[in-house]
Scaffold this motif. Sequence first.
Motif, mmCIF file in Angstrom:
data_model
loop_
_atom_site.group_PDB
_atom_site.id
_atom_site.type_symbol
_atom_site.label_atom_id
_atom_site.label_comp_id
_atom_site.label_asym_id
_atom_site.label_seq_id
_atom_site.Cartn_x
_atom_site.Cartn_y
_atom_site.Cartn_z
ATOM 1 N N ALA A 20 -4.915 1.245 9.455
ATOM 2 C CA ALA A 20 -5.124 0.075 9.205
ATOM 3 C C ALA A 20 -4.137 -0.895 9.758
ATOM 4 O O ALA A 20 -4.706 -2.274 10.062
ATOM 5 C CB ALA A 20 -5.105 0.053 7.503
ATOM 6 N N THR A 46 -4.232 6.847 7.175
ATOM 7 C CA THR A 46 -5.150 5.830 6.770
ATOM 8 C C THR A 46 -4.359 4.394 7.021
ATOM 9 O O THR A 46 -4.830 3.471 7.788
ATOM 10 C CB THR A 46 -5.736 5.741 5.460
ATOM 11 O OG1 THR A 46 -6.271 7.038 5.249
ATOM 12 C CG2 THR A 46 -6.719 4.814 5.317
ATOM 13 N N LEU A 47 -3.132 4.287 6.466
ATOM 14 C CA LEU A 47 -2.401 3.233 6.589
ATOM 15 C C LEU A 47 -1.979 2.933 7.961
ATOM 16 O O LEU A 47 -1.876 1.647 8.406
ATOM 17 C CB LEU A 47 -1.130 3.423 5.550
ATOM 18 C CG LEU A 47 -0.109 2.426 5.636
ATOM 19 C CD1 LEU A 47 -0.781 0.894 5.152
ATOM 20 C CD2 LEU A 47 1.270 2.523 4.873
ATOM 21 N N VAL A 73 -4.467 -0.407 1.934
ATOM 22 C CA VAL A 73 -5.236 0.856 1.897
ATOM 23 C C VAL A 73 -5.042 1.312 0.528
ATOM 24 O O VAL A 73 -4.118 1.109 -0.144
ATOM 25 C CB VAL A 73 -4.996 1.869 3.032
ATOM 26 C CG1 VAL A 73 -5.308 1.399 4.414
ATOM 27 C CG2 VAL A 73 -3.570 2.373 2.857
ATOM 28 N N SER A 74 -6.003 2.463 0.177
ATOM 29 C CA SER A 74 -5.657 3.206 -0.919
ATOM 30 C C SER A 74 -5.425 4.658 -0.889
ATOM 31 O O SER A 74 -6.172 5.181 0.106
ATOM 32 C CB SER A 74 -7.150 2.849 -2.179
ATOM 33 O OG SER A 74 -7.357 1.642 -2.274
ATOM 34 N N PHE A 95 -2.233 9.075 2.542
ATOM 35 C CA PHE A 95 -2.556 7.672 2.603
ATOM 36 C C PHE A 95 -1.843 7.250 3.909
ATOM 37 O O PHE A 95 -2.138 6.467 4.458
ATOM 38 C CB PHE A 95 -1.952 6.704 1.812
ATOM 39 C CG PHE A 95 -0.399 6.632 1.399
ATOM 40 C CD1 PHE A 95 0.280 5.961 2.324
ATOM 41 C CD2 PHE A 95 0.048 7.606 0.438
ATOM 42 C CE1 PHE A 95 1.725 5.838 1.902
ATOM 43 C CE2 PHE A 95 1.277 7.511 0.305
ATOM 44 C CZ PHE A 95 2.550 6.815 1.258
ATOM 45 N N ARG A 139 -4.627 -4.886 9.733
ATOM 46 C CA ARG A 139 -4.795 -5.089 8.220
ATOM 47 C C ARG A 139 -3.639 -4.139 7.730
ATOM 48 O O ARG A 139 -3.085 -3.239 8.502
ATOM 49 C CB ARG A 139 -6.170 -4.915 7.474
ATOM 50 C CG ARG A 139 -7.253 -3.972 8.367
ATOM 51 C CD ARG A 139 -8.536 -3.962 7.693
ATOM 52 N NE ARG A 139 -8.788 -2.394 8.096
ATOM 53 C CZ ARG A 139 -8.742 -1.262 7.448
ATOM 54 N NH1 ARG A 139 -8.254 -1.278 6.205
ATOM 55 N NH2 ARG A 139 -9.148 -0.136 7.893
ATOM 56 N N SER A 187 0.831 -1.219 -0.155
ATOM 57 C CA SER A 187 -0.024 0.002 -0.041
ATOM 58 C C SER A 187 0.668 1.299 -0.043
ATOM 59 O O SER A 187 0.527 2.206 -0.676
ATOM 60 C CB SER A 187 -0.924 0.209 1.322
ATOM 61 O OG SER A 187 -1.811 -0.960 1.131
#
Length: 113
Positions: A50, A46-47, A58-59, A43, A55, A12
Amino acid sequence: MLESVTFNALHSALDGLALRQRVIANNVANIQTPGFLAQRVSFEDTLASAVRQGRGAVSASTSTSLEPTRLDGNNVNLDTETLLNVDTNLRYQLATQAIDGTFSSLRTAMRSN
């Protein structure tokens, strides 16, 4: 191994950093285009979230820069783009080295069996 949180996070990160490199190139290419507004890729937050949740996939998202515009309505700043490009390239190199290390360990484990 290829479905681990670490591998997914590195994948990611590489995708996000590659997108950021393309966006920076597009911003610089349009530095003289009246009314062009620079784009930004995000990102990392968000990464990190995650990864904390177990997990790693992510995008990256792209948004319009809110920096002030020049008289022609363009807000691309070459200094900002240059520094962001250097930072992005260093992060990309670090991520590729981490993936290389992961695969090196895997190759070593496969040889020793």
